[in-house]
Design an enzyme around this catalytic site. Structure first.
Site, PDB file in Angstrom:
ATOM      1  N   GLU A 169      61.842  34.482  42.116  1.00 10.54           N
ATOM      2  CA  GLU A 169      61.723  35.145  40.820  1.00 10.54           C
ATOM      3  C   GLU A 169      61.668  36.656  41.016  1.00 10.54           C
ATOM      4  O   GLU A 169      60.906  37.143  41.831  1.00 10.54           O
ATOM      5  CB  GLU A 169      60.449  34.643  40.110  1.00 10.54           C
ATOM      6  CG  GLU A 169      60.293  35.168  38.718  1.00 10.54           C
ATOM      7  CD  GLU A 169      61.596  35.048  37.905  1.00 10.54           C
ATOM      8  OE1 GLU A 169      62.069  33.928  37.694  1.00 10.54           O
ATOM      9  OE2 GLU A 169      62.147  36.097  37.514  1.00 10.54           O
ATOM     10  N   LYS A 224      64.517  37.886  48.662  1.00 12.14           N
ATOM     11  CA  LYS A 224      63.362  38.198  47.817  1.00 12.14           C
ATOM     12  C   LYS A 224      62.398  39.145  48.546  1.00 12.14           C
ATOM     13  O   LYS A 224      61.946  40.151  47.988  1.00 12.14           O
ATOM     14  CB  LYS A 224      62.650  36.895  47.417  1.00 12.14           C
ATOM     15  CG  LYS A 224      61.353  37.083  46.664  1.00 12.14           C
ATOM     16  CD  LYS A 224      61.522  37.800  45.338  1.00 12.14           C
ATOM     17  CE  LYS A 224      60.189  38.280  44.817  1.00 12.14           C
ATOM     18  NZ  LYS A 224      60.240  39.036  43.595  1.00 12.14           N
ATOM     19  N   CYS A 280      52.460  41.456  44.815  1.00 12.28           N
ATOM     20  CA  CYS A 280      53.613  41.117  45.663  1.00 12.28           C
ATOM     21  C   CYS A 280      54.006  42.120  46.731  1.00 12.28           C
ATOM     22  O   CYS A 280      54.281  41.722  47.859  1.00 12.28           O
ATOM     23  CB  CYS A 280      54.820  40.853  44.769  1.00 12.28           C
ATOM     24  SG  CYS A 280      54.585  39.437  43.707  1.00 12.28           S
TER      25      CYS A 280
HETATM   26  N1  LIG Z   1      53.338  38.087  39.889  1.00  9.80           N
HETATM   27  C1  LIG Z   1      54.567  38.549  40.035  1.00  9.80           C
HETATM   28  O1  LIG Z   1      54.949  39.574  39.495  1.00  9.80           O
HETATM   29  C2  LIG Z   1      55.549  37.788  40.879  1.00  9.80           C
HETATM   30  C3  LIG Z   1      56.913  38.081  40.769  1.00  9.80           C
HETATM   31  C4  LIG Z   1      57.814  37.364  41.535  1.00  9.80           C
HETATM   32  C5  LIG Z   1      57.367  36.393  42.418  1.00  9.80           C
HETATM   33  N2  LIG Z   1      56.036  36.148  42.535  1.00  9.80           N
HETATM   34  C6  LIG Z   1      55.605  35.086  43.455  1.00  9.80           C
HETATM   35  O2  LIG Z   1      55.370  33.909  42.679  1.00  9.80           O
HETATM   36  C7  LIG Z   1      54.272  33.155  43.223  1.00  9.80           C
HETATM   37  C8  LIG Z   1      53.211  32.954  42.165  1.00  9.80           C
HETATM   38  O3  LIG Z   1      52.728  34.223  41.777  1.00  9.80           O
HETATM   39  P1  LIG Z   1      51.778  34.391  40.515  1.00  9.80           P
HETATM   40  O4  LIG Z   1      51.611  35.855  40.329  1.00  9.80           O
HETATM   41  O5  LIG Z   1      52.262  33.550  39.391  1.00  9.80           O
HETATM   42  O6  LIG Z   1      50.430  33.739  41.093  1.00  9.80           O
HETATM   43  P2  LIG Z   1      49.147  33.296  40.266  1.00  9.80           P
HETATM   44  O7  LIG Z   1      48.017  33.359  41.223  1.00  9.80           O
HETATM   45  O8  LIG Z   1      49.084  34.070  38.986  1.00  9.80           O
HETATM   46  O9  LIG Z   1      49.439  31.780  39.858  1.00  9.80           O
HETATM   47  C9  LIG Z   1      49.509  30.735  40.754  1.00  9.80           C
HETATM   48  C10 LIG Z   1      48.902  29.508  40.095  1.00  9.80           C
HETATM   49  O10 LIG Z   1      49.117  28.383  40.934  1.00  9.80           O
HETATM   50  C11 LIG Z   1      48.001  27.509  40.766  1.00  9.80           C
HETATM   51  N3  LIG Z   1      47.950  26.543  41.879  1.00  9.80           N
HETATM   52  C12 LIG Z   1      47.694  26.764  43.189  1.00  9.80           C
HETATM   53  N4  LIG Z   1      47.777  25.620  43.881  1.00  9.80           N
HETATM   54  C13 LIG Z   1      48.096  24.633  43.000  1.00  9.80           C
HETATM   55  C14 LIG Z   1      48.330  23.237  43.118  1.00  9.80           C
HETATM   56  N5  LIG Z   1      48.274  22.607  44.298  1.00  9.80           N
HETATM   57  N6  LIG Z   1      48.609  22.537  41.995  1.00  9.80           N
HETATM   58  C15 LIG Z   1      48.684  23.157  40.793  1.00  9.80           C
HETATM   59  N7  LIG Z   1      48.483  24.480  40.623  1.00  9.80           N
HETATM   60  C16 LIG Z   1      48.199  25.223  41.712  1.00  9.80           C
HETATM   61  C17 LIG Z   1      46.831  28.462  40.742  1.00  9.80           C
HETATM   62  O11 LIG Z   1      45.691  27.847  40.172  1.00  9.80           O
HETATM   63  C18 LIG Z   1      47.385  29.605  39.893  1.00  9.80           C
HETATM   64  O12 LIG Z   1      47.074  29.463  38.517  1.00  9.80           O
HETATM   65  C19 LIG Z   1      53.805  33.937  44.442  1.00  9.80           C
HETATM   66  O13 LIG Z   1      54.453  33.438  45.576  1.00  9.80           O
HETATM   67  C20 LIG Z   1      54.304  35.360  44.167  1.00  9.80           C
HETATM   68  O14 LIG Z   1      54.527  36.085  45.340  1.00  9.80           O
HETATM   69  C21 LIG Z   1      55.122  36.799  41.756  1.00  9.80           C
END
Ligand SMILES: NC(=O)c1ccc[n+]([C@@H]2O[C@H](COP(=O)([O-])OP(=O)(O)OC[C@H]3O[C@@H](n4cnc5c(N)ncnc54)[C@H](O)[C@@H]3O)[C@@H](O)[C@H]2O)c1
Length: 483
Positions: A169, A224, A280
């Protein structure tokens, strides 16, 4: 033959899972989207009738939620059911930097990805496409494939099968809905063309075909990390130049404008600020550093680690400037912090420059009053690991007087009484419209504005009688030594 897709599951209802699935649900009304999470509180917030209580603030998000929630978009903690019914499963869980063990401080902690893969193996039925949405180290798809093909299952092995794809993403917080609605590209990495086509068909509902790129899975994973490393490197580059501007009499805004006109460089991402934050950039660069070290590419590792090092140095530099300008001590002085989120238009504070800067100022004995329109005081308490001095509604003055090295939160901007300085850390729009003529009357003289985002109107601030320090503005230095 086309793979029929009806139901989609997303594991992880965070900053990526929530908005991404909401956008997909709004564009694909014939498909069902189940977003699941182990965090009950988060799911409750996603289901809150009051749309201002969603767990994530992003412009345009609540309008899309209102259109889709409980129609073809469902938030729940029922992971088993969501996996069982899914044709495609997105893994969108957190992948923070490991804090201990092998690779601590650099490599990603994949325990949430692993447990998601185990759940998928256990509950899925028939053929399932598993999509890495989380940002993952190169070759994680192999790990996921291994788990899917060997972990404990509820079905017999010959009844289930998987294809693993990478679909990182690229949304940026603060503009997530816009980015999802009009992405620069959608990247799909994988081996199985039919599975890749099935995933691309979802995006084709609103993304032009030429923007959907197919690559091999490792290129997709590495693209990414590389994308975030390049973006962070640009911020570190311009911030390092801001320091040179300050001592030479140049102005970083003018330098940015001049270099941005070069079409090879481009004008985006050239604003200097208090250092990059967000969940990130740092994590993904450190991941790249770990990868390079693992393959004995130490020069490559050092190059990218430099981007993180200069970011840390830059944040410290801002704290030191505030202290120096306030006569070398801030002990017992009231300093107003404007903005705590790592950037405007998000409530996310992960890795925000404000955390380190506020902690350092508190360590030096300052009394901070922190304002942010979208971050709440509980989040700031968690980030600073220090409780605020008094409850939100108490008078700021009573809570601050006579105490040192503390902070408190304010929801409103009526906070300038007896302040020595104002430090702008997040570029929230409302800070551009502060009436400096009124503010200066309330502050201790000389009164300072430290603008780390270059958003205030310099002339107005100075006309009001405030002293202004603007990041990267060397024209403020009266004497520039010749060399
Ligand atoms: N935040 C950003 O801007 C962004 C942009 C691009 C990519 N990413 C990537 O996307 C991924 C997620 O980032 P995010 O910011 O959404 O993280 P986040 O911490 O906001 O959300 C992750 C969610 O996953 C849940 N989770 C963890 N283990 C789980 C399981 N076994 N079953 C169900 N739920 C579970 C957590 O409770 C949490 O709510 C990361 O790898 C990040 O690097 C983030």
């Amino acid at each position: 033959m086309e793979i029929p897709i009806k139901t989609i599951c997303c594991i992880g209802a965070g900053y990526v899972g929530g908005p991404t699935m909401t956008m997909m649900a709004s564009k694909c009304p014939d498909l069902n989207f189940n977003v699941v999470d182990i965090n009950e509180e988060r799911i409750e917030s996603w289901n809150n009738k009051n749309l201002s209580k969603l767990p994530i603030y992003e412009p345009g998000l609540k309008e899309l939620i209102a259109k889709t929630r409980n129609k073809n978009l469902f938030f729940s903690t029922n992971i088993k059911e969501a996996i069982e019914s899914a044709d495609i499963i997105f893994i969108s869980v957190n992948t923070p930097t490991k804090t201990k063990g092998l690779g601590a401080g650099k490599s990603s902690d994949l325990k949430w990805v692993e447990s998601s893969a185990r759940e998928v193996a256990k509950y899925s039925k028939g053929y399932t496409i598993v999509v890495e949405k989380s940002t993952l180290p190169v070759r994680t798809a192999e790990v996921i494939e291994n788990i899917l093909n060997s972990a404990e299952t509820n079905s017999s092995r010959d009844e289930i099968s998987f294809s693993v794809l990478s679909n990182p993403e690229f949304l940026a917080e603060g503009t997530a809905i816009n980015d999802l609605n009009n992405p620069d590209r959608v990247l799909i990495g994988g081996k199985n063309k039919q599975a890749m086509t099935a995933l691309s068909n979802i995006y084709k509902a609103w993304v032009p075909e030429e923007k959907i790129l197919f690559t091999n899975i490792w290129s997709s994973e590495l693209a990414k990390l590389t994308s975030n490393a390049f973006l962070a490197q640009r911020i570190s580059s311009i911030n390092s130049i801001s320091a040179i501007c300050e001592v030479t009499g140049a102005d970083v805004k003018e330098v940015s404008r001049a270099i941005g006109k070069d079409s090879r460089i481009g004008s985006k991402f050239l604003d200097s600020g208090p250092g990059f934050g967000g969940s990130c950039f740092k994590k993904d660069i450190l991941n790249l550093v770990y990868l390079a070290e693992y393959f004995d590419l130490y020069e490559v590792a050092n190059f990218w680690e430099g981007v993180v090092k200069i970011n840390n140095w830059h944040q410290k530099r801002i704290t030191e400037i505030v202290i120096k300008k306030l006569f070398g001590t801030i002990s017992g002085k009231k300093i107003i912090i404007l903005g705590f989120a790592f950037k405007a238009n998000t409530n996310d504070t992960r890795e925000s420059a404000a955390i380190k800067i506020c902690k350092d100022l508190i360590d030096e004995g300052a009394n901070l009053v922190i304002h942010d329109p979208k971050v709440n005081y509980k989040q700031i308490e968690k980030d600073l690991k220090i409780k605020q001095t008094s409850k939100e509604n108490d008078s700021i003055e009573t809570s601050i007087k006579g105490q040192i090295g503390q902070w408190r939160f304010s929801k409103n901007l009526d906070i300038f009484d007896n302040a020595h300085a104002i430090l702008i850390l997040t570029e929230w729009e409302e800070y551009k419209y502060i009436e400096w003529q009124n503010v200066v009357k309330k502050m201790v003289k000389p009164s300072w504005v430290f603008d780390s985002r270059s958003i205030v109107n310099k002339k107005e601030v100075e006309k009001a009688g405030l002293r202004l320090w603007r990041l990267g503005d060397g024209s403020q230095e009266k004497e520039v030594s010749s060399f």
